[in-house]
Design an enzyme around this catalytic site. Sequence first.
Site, PDB file in Angstrom:
ATOM      1  N   ARG A  33       1.254  10.119  12.848  1.00  0.00           N
ATOM      2  CA  ARG A  33       2.241   9.348  12.109  1.00  0.00           C
ATOM      3  C   ARG A  33       3.278   8.775  13.055  1.00  0.00           C
ATOM      4  O   ARG A  33       3.268   9.005  14.243  1.00  0.00           O
ATOM      5  CB  ARG A  33       2.883  10.224  11.030  1.00  0.00           C
ATOM      6  CG  ARG A  33       1.905  10.586   9.909  1.00  0.00           C
ATOM      7  CD  ARG A  33       2.616  11.155   8.710  1.00  0.00           C
ATOM      8  NE  ARG A  33       3.673  10.258   8.258  1.00  0.00           N
ATOM      9  CZ  ARG A  33       4.865  10.675   7.845  1.00  0.00           C
ATOM     10  NH1 ARG A  33       5.154  11.961   7.814  1.00  0.00           N
ATOM     11  NH2 ARG A  33       5.769   9.801   7.449  1.00  0.00           N
ATOM     12  N   ARG A  83      -8.177   8.249   3.622  1.00  0.00           N
ATOM     13  CA  ARG A  83      -9.183   7.215   3.376  1.00  0.00           C
ATOM     14  C   ARG A  83      -9.967   6.914   4.653  1.00  0.00           C
ATOM     15  O   ARG A  83     -11.203   6.866   4.656  1.00  0.00           O
ATOM     16  CB  ARG A  83      -8.492   5.936   2.870  1.00  0.00           C
ATOM     17  CG  ARG A  83      -9.400   4.709   2.841  1.00  0.00           C
ATOM     18  CD  ARG A  83      -8.598   3.448   2.555  1.00  0.00           C
ATOM     19  NE  ARG A  83      -7.618   3.141   3.580  1.00  0.00           N
ATOM     20  CZ  ARG A  83      -7.887   2.477   4.704  1.00  0.00           C
ATOM     21  NH1 ARG A  83      -9.113   2.066   4.955  1.00  0.00           N
ATOM     22  NH2 ARG A  83      -6.925   2.219   5.571  1.00  0.00           N
ATOM     23  N   ARG A  84      -9.238   6.704   5.755  1.00  0.00           N
ATOM     24  CA  ARG A  84      -9.909   6.431   7.025  1.00  0.00           C
ATOM     25  C   ARG A  84     -10.675   7.649   7.512  1.00  0.00           C
ATOM     26  O   ARG A  84     -11.797   7.534   7.999  1.00  0.00           O
ATOM     27  CB  ARG A  84      -8.872   5.990   8.070  1.00  0.00           C
ATOM     28  CG  ARG A  84      -8.265   4.609   7.782  1.00  0.00           C
ATOM     29  CD  ARG A  84      -7.192   4.259   8.789  1.00  0.00           C
ATOM     30  NE  ARG A  84      -6.651   2.917   8.543  1.00  0.00           N
ATOM     31  CZ  ARG A  84      -5.364   2.613   8.573  1.00  0.00           C
ATOM     32  NH1 ARG A  84      -4.461   3.563   8.815  1.00  0.00           N
ATOM     33  NH2 ARG A  84      -4.957   1.386   8.359  1.00  0.00           N
ATOM     34  N   LYS A 116       0.824  -1.215   0.000  1.00  0.00           N
ATOM     35  CA  LYS A 116       0.000   0.000   0.000  1.00  0.00           C
ATOM     36  C   LYS A 116       0.860   1.268   0.000  1.00  0.00           C
ATOM     37  O   LYS A 116       0.349   2.355  -0.253  1.00  0.00           O
ATOM     38  CB  LYS A 116      -0.973   0.004   1.182  1.00  0.00           C
ATOM     39  CG  LYS A 116      -0.366   0.203   2.546  1.00  0.00           C
ATOM     40  CD  LYS A 116      -1.471   0.303   3.591  1.00  0.00           C
ATOM     41  CE  LYS A 116      -0.903   0.601   4.971  1.00  0.00           C
ATOM     42  NZ  LYS A 116      -1.960   0.796   5.975  1.00  0.00           N
ATOM     43  N   ASP A 117       2.164   1.121   0.241  1.00  0.00           N
ATOM     44  CA  ASP A 117       3.073   2.268   0.206  1.00  0.00           C
ATOM     45  C   ASP A 117       3.711   2.470  -1.166  1.00  0.00           C
ATOM     46  O   ASP A 117       4.422   3.457  -1.376  1.00  0.00           O
ATOM     47  CB  ASP A 117       4.202   2.093   1.228  1.00  0.00           C
ATOM     48  CG  ASP A 117       3.714   2.163   2.666  1.00  0.00           C
ATOM     49  OD1 ASP A 117       2.689   2.819   2.907  1.00  0.00           O
ATOM     50  OD2 ASP A 117       4.355   1.545   3.537  1.00  0.00           O
ATOM     51  N   ARG A 140       2.472   5.186  17.769  1.00  0.00           N
ATOM     52  CA  ARG A 140       1.052   5.526  17.752  1.00  0.00           C
ATOM     53  C   ARG A 140       0.326   4.948  18.964  1.00  0.00           C
ATOM     54  O   ARG A 140      -0.516   5.611  19.575  1.00  0.00           O
ATOM     55  CB  ARG A 140       0.415   5.021  16.451  1.00  0.00           C
ATOM     56  CG  ARG A 140       1.026   5.643  15.210  1.00  0.00           C
ATOM     57  CD  ARG A 140       0.285   5.222  13.958  1.00  0.00           C
ATOM     58  NE  ARG A 140       1.125   5.336  12.769  1.00  0.00           N
ATOM     59  CZ  ARG A 140       0.689   5.232  11.535  1.00  0.00           C
ATOM     60  NH1 ARG A 140      -0.592   5.008  11.309  1.00  0.00           N
ATOM     61  NH2 ARG A 140       1.508   5.340  10.511  1.00  0.00           N
ATOM     62  N   CYS A 158      -2.199  11.070  -2.454  1.00  0.00           N
ATOM     63  CA  CYS A 158      -2.484  11.152  -1.020  1.00  0.00           C
ATOM     64  C   CYS A 158      -3.437  12.284  -0.673  1.00  0.00           C
ATOM     65  O   CYS A 158      -3.719  12.521   0.492  1.00  0.00           O
ATOM     66  CB  CYS A 158      -1.174  11.287  -0.239  1.00  0.00           C
ATOM     67  SG  CYS A 158      -0.263   9.739  -0.137  1.00  0.00           S
TER      68      CYS A 158
END
Length: 383
Positions: free
Chosen positions: A212, A194-195, A144-145, A218, A305
């Site tokens: 981040r 997205r979230r 996904k990166d 986190r 992004c």
Amino acid sequence: ELQQTSLSLQTKPDLNTQKAKMKFSSAISLLLVGSAAAFAPASTSQSRGTALFMAGDGEIKPLRIGTRGSPLALAQAYETRERLMEKFPEMNEEGAIEICVMKTQGDMILDKSLMELGGKGLFTKELDTALLGDEVDICVHSMKDVPTWLPEGTVLPCNFPREDTNDAFIYKDGSVKRIEDLPDGSVIGTASLRRQAQLMAKNPTLKCVNFRGNVQTRLRKLDDGVVDATLLAIAGLKRMDMDDCATSVLDWDEMLPAVAQGAIGVQCRSDDERSLKYILGLNDPDTHACVNCERAFLEALDGNCKTPIAGQARIIDGKIKFRGLIAMPDGSLKYENEAEGDVDDAVEIGKKAGEELKAQAGDKFFEMMVELSPQQVLGQLTK
């Protein structure tokens, strides 16, 4: 910045996280390390006794694995090493494999969102440079990166069997298990538009703040009360034996995952026959088809992004089934579609799904996304 470490067997740390209280201190103290030392082998000695990796000058030529230095990235690099050793007996030779750890710009700048920094390529540029410069032979990525384009002279022909693709929801004390049950005004830590878009579509009073750093950072911020909740890919938590930290796992109806979430990919130079032989032997065809479908969807949307995009494919009864979503950052507009077809047509299915959503949303939607500055988008999210 490049560090090289030859590999030996490692024992994973014991993470006894108390799920009921959702206190992450023990997990954080064990894993809050962003360097190769966190996953370093007990020995750094190298054998010179094998001809298999012998270069013309008599030097050992190990297979060099390029990776970021976060605990999750290193866990994925070690998974790659283990798969190579299981598949190819010669890879069990001492000194046959090296891990090369490097810092990327995305790892070093943590006080800005990915959108402000310029996109996903921030996590792969340094790896691409090392690969093309023959500093490493293969690179291991969280798919996904990885941008939808690859540098000329490189290929990404390998995906391992996919982990659970869903998002984990983590509430500060474990008492809230669904997004719908969050109290109005709750503060959610996430760096993902997205979230954020899907959260705010369900409850516009939620406040999303940039969040981040690696997984352990986190969770420490959550434990310190900086935010009320956060979301992480359950795949990453599982790979580090930290899935007990999850309050719940969200299904696609609650939170559609990111394109290629839960998938590991391995990249090499297109003319490197030795590396190609090894990584093609590790490829899982079903995962590769689903990831290619999702990335074709993302490419058709010219995704970046600044645009909240979600897309997932899975193979059911021999057919590939896809679901996609695009939205405004504040969740005020959301478009979704589904598609299915033969697995061999995975790329075309993803591409058509992206084109259909693009037409459904209309040019004005994407013009607005282009015109919005990062500060304006973040202003919408934190209003």
